[in-house]
Design a protein around this motif. Structure first.
Motif, short mmCIF file in Angstrom:
data_model
loop_
_atom_site.label_atom_id
_atom_site.label_comp_id
_atom_site.label_asym_id
_atom_site.label_seq_id
_atom_site.Cartn_x
_atom_site.Cartn_y
_atom_site.Cartn_z
N MET A 1 0.83 -1.19 0.00
CA MET A 1 0.00 0.00 0.00
C MET A 1 0.87 1.25 0.00
O MET A 1 0.58 2.22 -0.69
CB MET A 1 -0.92 0.01 1.22
CG MET A 1 -1.83 1.22 1.21
SD MET A 1 -2.62 1.57 2.76
CE MET A 1 -1.50 2.72 3.45
N MET A 5 0.67 4.22 -2.67
CA MET A 5 0.33 5.55 -2.15
C MET A 5 1.41 6.56 -2.52
O MET A 5 1.11 7.68 -2.96
CB MET A 5 0.19 5.48 -0.63
CG MET A 5 -0.17 6.78 0.03
SD MET A 5 -0.17 6.64 1.83
CE MET A 5 1.57 6.78 2.17
N LEU A 67 -7.17 9.20 2.01
CA LEU A 67 -7.10 8.54 0.70
C LEU A 67 -8.35 8.79 -0.14
O LEU A 67 -8.39 8.42 -1.31
CB LEU A 67 -6.85 7.04 0.87
CG LEU A 67 -5.44 6.68 1.33
CD1 LEU A 67 -5.35 5.19 1.68
CD2 LEU A 67 -4.40 7.08 0.29
N SER A 160 -4.85 2.66 -3.25
CA SER A 160 -4.37 2.50 -1.87
C SER A 160 -5.54 2.39 -0.91
O SER A 160 -5.50 1.60 0.04
CB SER A 160 -3.49 3.69 -1.47
OG SER A 160 -2.32 3.72 -2.23
N THR A 164 -6.45 -0.70 1.69
CA THR A 164 -6.75 -0.62 3.13
C THR A 164 -8.04 -1.37 3.44
O THR A 164 -8.15 -2.01 4.48
CB THR A 164 -6.87 0.82 3.65
OG1 THR A 164 -8.04 1.44 3.14
CG2 THR A 164 -5.64 1.64 3.34
#
Length: 179
Positions: A1, A5, A67, A160, A164
């Motif tokens: 991630m 990101m 995000l 990303s 999560t």
């Protein structure tokens, strides 16, 4: 991630000066004002607001919120209105980017247990890879179309977010620290 990101975040940072000059016609002084404002916002967020938000909603929710907002801010920058609008979109980006990076690092550290050094090393490795590869991709995309790095960045940040969500589901009932 973290790698995905960082790709998304580097899309903004790499080409912003060229983007603001070509899309908006801004000179170096105006671009410097925007970047300086972003740095001031980052300082304010990390010194006064980060802890307050983490205590209220936790790292995971703050990461997810960031995000969502950062890609929206990137896409808002594509809409050419005026300096005030770009300042607003940039301020959103800088604020939620300032929430994002320390929250991710803290969450990684809290969940590493007795392997904090290993986790910190991986954190640095993936951030560095994103910082090296992200600008290359952003530059290539910018050469094709000045909007592409921001669209790519928004897609990477949303990816990303998806990571999560998947990571939380795969924990099967285990809760993250500070959620």
């Amino acid at each position: 991630m973290l790698l995905v990101m960082t790709f998304g975040l580097m899309s903004y940072e790499t080409v912003f000066a060229l983007f603001a000059e070509q899309k908006y016609g801004f000179n170096a002084a105006t671009i410097s004002i925007i970047i300086t404002l972003g740095a001031i916002i980052g300082i304010i967020v990390q010194i006064w607001l980060l802890d307050w938000f983490v205590q209220r909603i936790g790292e995971v929710k703050l990461i997810r919120l960031s995000l969502i907002i950062t890609p929206i801010a990137l896409l808002l920058m594509l809409i050419k209105v005026n300096l005030v609008f770009l300042l607003f979109a940039s301020a959103l980006f800088f604020a939620f980017n300032s929430f994002l990076r320390p929250s991710v690092s803290t969450l990684i550290s809290k969940n590493a247990g007795d392997r904090q050094g290993y986790a910190s090393g991986l954190n640095t490795t993936f951030s560095s890879l994103g910082t090296v590869i992200g600008p290359l991709i952003a530059g290539l995309l910018f050469d094709k179309n000045i909007n592409f790095p921001y669209i790519f960045g928004a897609i990477m940040l949303l990816a990303s977010l998806g990571l999560t969500l998947n990571a939380f589901r795969s924990k099967k009932g285990q809760r993250y620290t500070s959620e």
